[in-house]
Design a protein around this motif. Structure first.
Motif, PDB file in Angstrom:
ATOM      1  N   PHE A 100       2.058  -0.846 -12.493  1.00  0.00           N
ATOM      2  CA  PHE A 100       2.617  -0.714 -11.141  1.00  0.00           C
ATOM      3  C   PHE A 100       3.270  -2.024 -10.681  1.00  0.00           C
ATOM      4  O   PHE A 100       4.417  -2.048 -10.242  1.00  0.00           O
ATOM      5  CB  PHE A 100       1.513  -0.288 -10.174  1.00  0.00           C
ATOM      6  CG  PHE A 100       1.938  -0.297  -8.745  1.00  0.00           C
ATOM      7  CD1 PHE A 100       2.914   0.576  -8.273  1.00  0.00           C
ATOM      8  CD2 PHE A 100       1.356  -1.184  -7.839  1.00  0.00           C
ATOM      9  CE1 PHE A 100       3.310   0.561  -6.951  1.00  0.00           C
ATOM     10  CE2 PHE A 100       1.753  -1.205  -6.507  1.00  0.00           C
ATOM     11  CZ  PHE A 100       2.730  -0.335  -6.070  1.00  0.00           C
TER      12      PHE A 100
ATOM     13  N   ALA B 248       2.426   1.755  -3.373  1.00  0.00           N
ATOM     14  CA  ALA B 248       1.433   2.315  -4.293  1.00  0.00           C
ATOM     15  C   ALA B 248       1.275   3.812  -4.040  1.00  0.00           C
ATOM     16  O   ALA B 248       1.236   4.616  -4.982  1.00  0.00           O
ATOM     17  CB  ALA B 248       0.093   1.605  -4.111  1.00  0.00           C
ATOM     18  N   ALA B 249       1.213   4.203  -2.761  1.00  0.00           N
ATOM     19  CA  ALA B 249       1.064   5.622  -2.432  1.00  0.00           C
ATOM     20  C   ALA B 249       2.280   6.402  -2.921  1.00  0.00           C
ATOM     21  O   ALA B 249       2.148   7.494  -3.488  1.00  0.00           O
ATOM     22  CB  ALA B 249       0.876   5.797  -0.926  1.00  0.00           C
TER      23      ALA B 249
ATOM     24  N   LEU C 178       0.836  -1.207   0.000  1.00  0.00           N
ATOM     25  CA  LEU C 178       0.000   0.000   0.000  1.00  0.00           C
ATOM     26  C   LEU C 178       0.864   1.247   0.000  1.00  0.00           C
ATOM     27  O   LEU C 178       0.572   2.233  -0.684  1.00  0.00           O
ATOM     28  CB  LEU C 178      -0.917   0.018   1.228  1.00  0.00           C
ATOM     29  CG  LEU C 178      -1.908  -1.129   1.382  1.00  0.00           C
ATOM     30  CD1 LEU C 178      -2.784  -0.917   2.611  1.00  0.00           C
ATOM     31  CD2 LEU C 178      -2.780  -1.242   0.130  1.00  0.00           C
ATOM     32  N   MET C 179       1.963   1.191   0.770  1.00  0.00           N
ATOM     33  CA  MET C 179       2.835   2.369   0.849  1.00  0.00           C
ATOM     34  C   MET C 179       3.592   2.570  -0.461  1.00  0.00           C
ATOM     35  O   MET C 179       3.813   3.702  -0.877  1.00  0.00           O
ATOM     36  CB  MET C 179       3.806   2.228   2.018  1.00  0.00           C
ATOM     37  CG  MET C 179       3.095   2.286   3.347  1.00  0.00           C
ATOM     38  SD  MET C 179       4.208   2.423   4.737  1.00  0.00           S
ATOM     39  CE  MET C 179       4.838   0.761   4.858  1.00  0.00           C
TER      40      MET C 179
ATOM     41  N   TYR D 255       4.159   5.694  -5.384  1.00  0.00           N
ATOM     42  CA  TYR D 255       4.049   5.789  -6.844  1.00  0.00           C
ATOM     43  C   TYR D 255       3.030   6.856  -7.231  1.00  0.00           C
ATOM     44  O   TYR D 255       3.287   7.684  -8.121  1.00  0.00           O
ATOM     45  CB  TYR D 255       3.644   4.412  -7.383  1.00  0.00           C
ATOM     46  CG  TYR D 255       3.413   4.359  -8.874  1.00  0.00           C
ATOM     47  CD1 TYR D 255       4.382   4.800  -9.770  1.00  0.00           C
ATOM     48  CD2 TYR D 255       2.220   3.842  -9.381  1.00  0.00           C
ATOM     49  CE1 TYR D 255       4.170   4.736 -11.135  1.00  0.00           C
ATOM     50  CE2 TYR D 255       1.999   3.762 -10.747  1.00  0.00           C
ATOM     51  CZ  TYR D 255       2.976   4.225 -11.624  1.00  0.00           C
ATOM     52  OH  TYR D 255       2.760   4.161 -12.968  1.00  0.00           O
ATOM     53  N   GLY D 256       1.898   6.866  -6.556  1.00  0.00           N
ATOM     54  CA  GLY D 256       0.867   7.869  -6.830  1.00  0.00           C
ATOM     55  C   GLY D 256       1.408   9.283  -6.664  1.00  0.00           C
ATOM     56  O   GLY D 256       1.185  10.150  -7.509  1.00  0.00           O
ATOM     57  N   PHE D 257       2.163   9.489  -5.580  1.00  0.00           N
ATOM     58  CA  PHE D 257       2.715  10.825  -5.331  1.00  0.00           C
ATOM     59  C   PHE D 257       3.828  11.163  -6.317  1.00  0.00           C
ATOM     60  O   PHE D 257       4.008  12.317  -6.688  1.00  0.00           O
ATOM     61  CB  PHE D 257       3.261  10.924  -3.903  1.00  0.00           C
ATOM     62  CG  PHE D 257       2.201  11.161  -2.871  1.00  0.00           C
ATOM     63  CD1 PHE D 257       1.402  12.296  -2.934  1.00  0.00           C
ATOM     64  CD2 PHE D 257       2.000  10.262  -1.838  1.00  0.00           C
ATOM     65  CE1 PHE D 257       0.424  12.531  -1.983  1.00  0.00           C
ATOM     66  CE2 PHE D 257       1.019  10.492  -0.888  1.00  0.00           C
ATOM     67  CZ  PHE D 257       0.233  11.613  -0.957  1.00  0.00           C
TER      68      PHE D 257
ATOM     69  N   TRP E 130      -2.686  -0.767 -12.936  1.00  0.00           N
ATOM     70  CA  TRP E 130      -2.215  -1.630 -11.854  1.00  0.00           C
ATOM     71  C   TRP E 130      -1.167  -2.605 -12.344  1.00  0.00           C
ATOM     72  O   TRP E 130      -0.234  -2.959 -11.630  1.00  0.00           O
ATOM     73  CB  TRP E 130      -3.387  -2.365 -11.200  1.00  0.00           C
ATOM     74  CG  TRP E 130      -4.214  -1.401 -10.418  1.00  0.00           C
ATOM     75  CD1 TRP E 130      -5.367  -0.814 -10.830  1.00  0.00           C
ATOM     76  CD2 TRP E 130      -3.907  -0.860  -9.133  1.00  0.00           C
ATOM     77  NE1 TRP E 130      -5.809   0.062  -9.877  1.00  0.00           N
ATOM     78  CE2 TRP E 130      -4.937   0.054  -8.822  1.00  0.00           C
ATOM     79  CE3 TRP E 130      -2.873  -1.052  -8.215  1.00  0.00           C
ATOM     80  CZ2 TRP E 130      -4.963   0.773  -7.628  1.00  0.00           C
ATOM     81  CZ3 TRP E 130      -2.901  -0.342  -7.025  1.00  0.00           C
ATOM     82  CH2 TRP E 130      -3.934   0.566  -6.743  1.00  0.00           C
TER      83      TRP E 130
ATOM     84  N   PHE F 280       1.908  10.910 -10.610  1.00  0.00           N
ATOM     85  CA  PHE F 280       0.613  11.415 -11.059  1.00  0.00           C
ATOM     86  C   PHE F 280       0.415  12.835 -10.574  1.00  0.00           C
ATOM     87  O   PHE F 280       0.855  13.189  -9.475  1.00  0.00           O
ATOM     88  CB  PHE F 280      -0.523  10.525 -10.538  1.00  0.00           C
ATOM     89  CG  PHE F 280      -0.517   9.155 -11.139  1.00  0.00           C
ATOM     90  CD1 PHE F 280      -1.195   8.890 -12.321  1.00  0.00           C
ATOM     91  CD2 PHE F 280       0.202   8.126 -10.538  1.00  0.00           C
ATOM     92  CE1 PHE F 280      -1.173   7.625 -12.893  1.00  0.00           C
ATOM     93  CE2 PHE F 280       0.238   6.865 -11.100  1.00  0.00           C
ATOM     94  CZ  PHE F 280      -0.453   6.611 -12.282  1.00  0.00           C
TER      95      PHE F 280
ATOM     96  N   VAL G 239       6.390   5.932   3.029  1.00  0.00           N
ATOM     97  CA  VAL G 239       5.755   6.541   1.857  1.00  0.00           C
ATOM     98  C   VAL G 239       6.722   7.555   1.246  1.00  0.00           C
ATOM     99  O   VAL G 239       6.941   7.595   0.033  1.00  0.00           O
ATOM    100  CB  VAL G 239       4.420   7.228   2.236  1.00  0.00           C
ATOM    101  CG1 VAL G 239       3.854   7.996   1.045  1.00  0.00           C
ATOM    102  CG2 VAL G 239       3.418   6.204   2.736  1.00  0.00           C
TER     103      VAL G 239
END
Lengths: 292, 280
Positions: free
Chosen positions: B188, B97-98, B94-95, B100-102, B185, B105, B159
């Motif tokens: 990722f 993914a977060a 989850l971290m 990567y999101g930050f 996904w 994107f 994160v």
């Protein structure tokens, strides 16, 4: 899926958890600290009363609170310079050669930092034992009287600090070593061609370049000592007579042994403010340092 | 010849020998409690409380390790601890993914949310301990393994580290995969995560160590003995210090040795991790 929404999708699970257990608790602590919430209130919210700042007034009048604050201050005053100073000396020493032998030595210093505190505290308790402990035996070999390591109100403070320093060094040695490896070798070679001694090179080149790492280590060490909990909890339960109770241990005792959630929350808000103030002051000092 | 080899072959300065000797003495002193623990764990009771104390056991015995699993419930504590470590590994995803999101994107509120992540790094555990307990109690999750694991799942620091690392992954790689029709996904899991190998390795090791050693939180949230972790079970043996140190040393050894193994195998990554965190 459009990329914009995808960004949210990636961060949402982690952010929800982070906000629930990282940010929301501050607000909850502030609200609960204004109530008389205890074990009864935990089961039945109608039994919680709003009592304004009574908890804070009681806290500041509580001798046990000030004793815990005093202990924490003493722990930090003794502990922070010891940990930072020793870590720096050990890191500089370990960095003085890249041989296999020095690499092997590193592990020995790191290990206390990564092993479970409960386990190591039990081992130390065994070594400190007044009847069959090793330390008193060693003292007797050189003709010294036994020391009540964990039962004397003054000695106990230094016993728990000793264990925590032993455990706190490893992580900081790793951080400082990582920073030392970033010091450009050319600077040192140029200085030694100019005839600068090793000590001179260390003081004039290495330490200034380590400034950021030292700052980081100092600030995290201060925060760690303000949150000091494990060693006194396992070694002494904060005793004798509260002599080794840190502020965190005090909060734990009020919150979870006595179930006075409102009162303990007031204490944690105070701890939060203290840590926030120290952090801001440090950051300010750091900014001034960069500006010159 | 690599530079390290050249360095190794260089003449050893006398100063370095003195430093090496001092460090070696310090290393032995630092490791001494562990030696005492391991030898203590195989001493029979009479030897463990004997005075003067001896480092080496005269008649080694493994009876206390047997006792931990047979008479005490350490098998169950071990399973619980491993379950917590496993759940924490999910948190790691989850971290990642977060991070990567930050990192990759752009969306409204991103900077504000990331600032929030940084803020949580400064808040001490003891401040969030009581409110987190109250929140989990409100959700009826006290005395559950999930309740133990939830607050440990994410940390702002991790994160942050993931984001820092993933910013360095070239956008072209991700774009190319998108062109080829890969889902977000899939990109990722199949591209970004494998490219984040070094940081992932560090975090797996640190997460294992943190989950394995976790103490205060499981102590607070688990009143039911069936949910105890190794460290909580171990701290309860504390009451026996006067009577049976060998049993405690056996339990301590059980807790410490797996970490030592993980550390020795992965120590390269641990040091690297701190170097990666931008402190060099």
């Amino acid at each position: 899926m459009r990329p914009r929404l995808t960004g949210y999708a990636f961060i949402t699970p982690a952010m929800l958890l982070l906000i629930t257990f990282g940010v929301l608790p501050i607000a909850v602590a502030m609200i609960v600290s204004l109530t008389d919430m205890n074990l009864a209130g935990l089961g039945d919210w109608s039994r919680i009363r709003f009592i304004g700042t009574d908890n804070y007034a009681a806290l500041f009048a509580d001798r046990a609170f000030w004793q815990a604050m005093g202990n924490t201050a003493l722990f930090a005053i003794v502990g922070v310079p010891s940990v930072v100073g020793l870590s720096l000396l050990i890191a500089l020493g370990l960095n003085s050669s890249q041989s296999r032998f020095f690499r092997a030595l590193r592990s020995f210093y790191f290990v206390p930092a990564i092993t479970a505190i409960v386990a190591v505290a039990l081992v130390w308790g065994y070594l400190f034992n007044t009847q069959f402990g090793l330390f008193n035996h060693l003292l007797s070999l050189v003709g010294l009287p036994p020391v009540p390591w964990l039962s004397d109100p003054v000695v106990v403070k230094f016993s728990v600090v000793w264990v925590a320093v032993w455990r706190g060094i490893g992580l900081n040695v790793i951080i400082l070593l990582a920073a030392l490896q970033g010091v450009p070798r050319e600077y040192l070679e140029a200085a030694s061609i100019d005839g600068a001694s090793r000590l001179r090179q260390t003081v004039s080149i290495v330490l200034p370049l380590l400034r950021f790492a030292l700052f980081f280590v100092t600030i995290t060490t201060i925060i760690a000592w303000l949150q000091f909990f494990d060693e006194p909890f396992v070694l002494t339960k904060g005793g004798p007579l509260g002599a080794s109770t840190s502020i965190s241990l005090f909060l734990y005792q009020k919150g979870f042994s006595a179930s006075q959630f409102g009162y303990a929350s007031a204490g944690s808000v105070v701890l939060f403010v203290v840590i926030a103030v120290i952090t801001v002051v440090q950051l300010r000092a750091r900014r001034a340092d960069v500006d010159y | 010849m690599s530079t390290t080899e050249i360095r190794r072959r260089r003449r050893v300065r006398p100063g370095v020998i003195v430093i090496g000797a001092v460090l070696a003495v310090g290393a032995v002193l630092t490791a001494f409690p562990f030696l005492w623990m391991i030898f203590g764990s195989v001493k029979p009771r009479s030897e463990s409380v004997a005075y003067p104390p001896q480092l080496l056991p005269q008649e080694p015995t493994f009876e206390y390790f047997v006792e931990l699993f047979v008479k005490l419930d350490f098998g169950r504590y071990l399973v619980n601890t491993l379950l917590i470590v496993a759940i924490c590994m999910v948190g790691l995803l989850l971290m990642a993914a977060a991070g990567y999101g930050f990192a990759k994107f752009a969306f409204p509120g991103r900077d504000a949310l990331f600032f929030l992540v940084l803020v949580t790094m400064m808040i001490p555990g003891q401040v969030t301990m009581i409110p987190s307990y109250l929140i989990l109690n409100g959700l009826d999750l006290t005395n559950t393994l999930i309740g133990i694991a939830l607050p440990m799942l994410v940390s702002g620091f991790s994160v942050f580290l993931f984001r820092q690392f993933m910013t360095t992954i070239p956008d072209e790689v991700i774009e190319a995969a998108r062109m080829d029709g890969a889902g977000e996904w899939r990109i990722f899991l199949r591209i970004v995560l494998p490219m984040s190998g070094p940081i992932l390795a560090v975090q797996v090791v640190l997460t294992f160590i943190a989950g394995w050693n976790s103490f205060l939180w499981p102590l607070i949230i688990a009143n039911d003995q069936r949910l105890y972790t190794l460290s909580v079970g171990l701290s309860l043996l504390n009451q026996q210090i006067a009577t049976n140190p060998a049993l405690q040393m056996a339990a301590s050894t059980l807790m410490v040795v797996p970490i030592l193994v993980v550390f020795v195998v992965f120590q390269r990554y641990i040091v690297q991790g701190f170097a990666l965190s931008g402190l060099k």
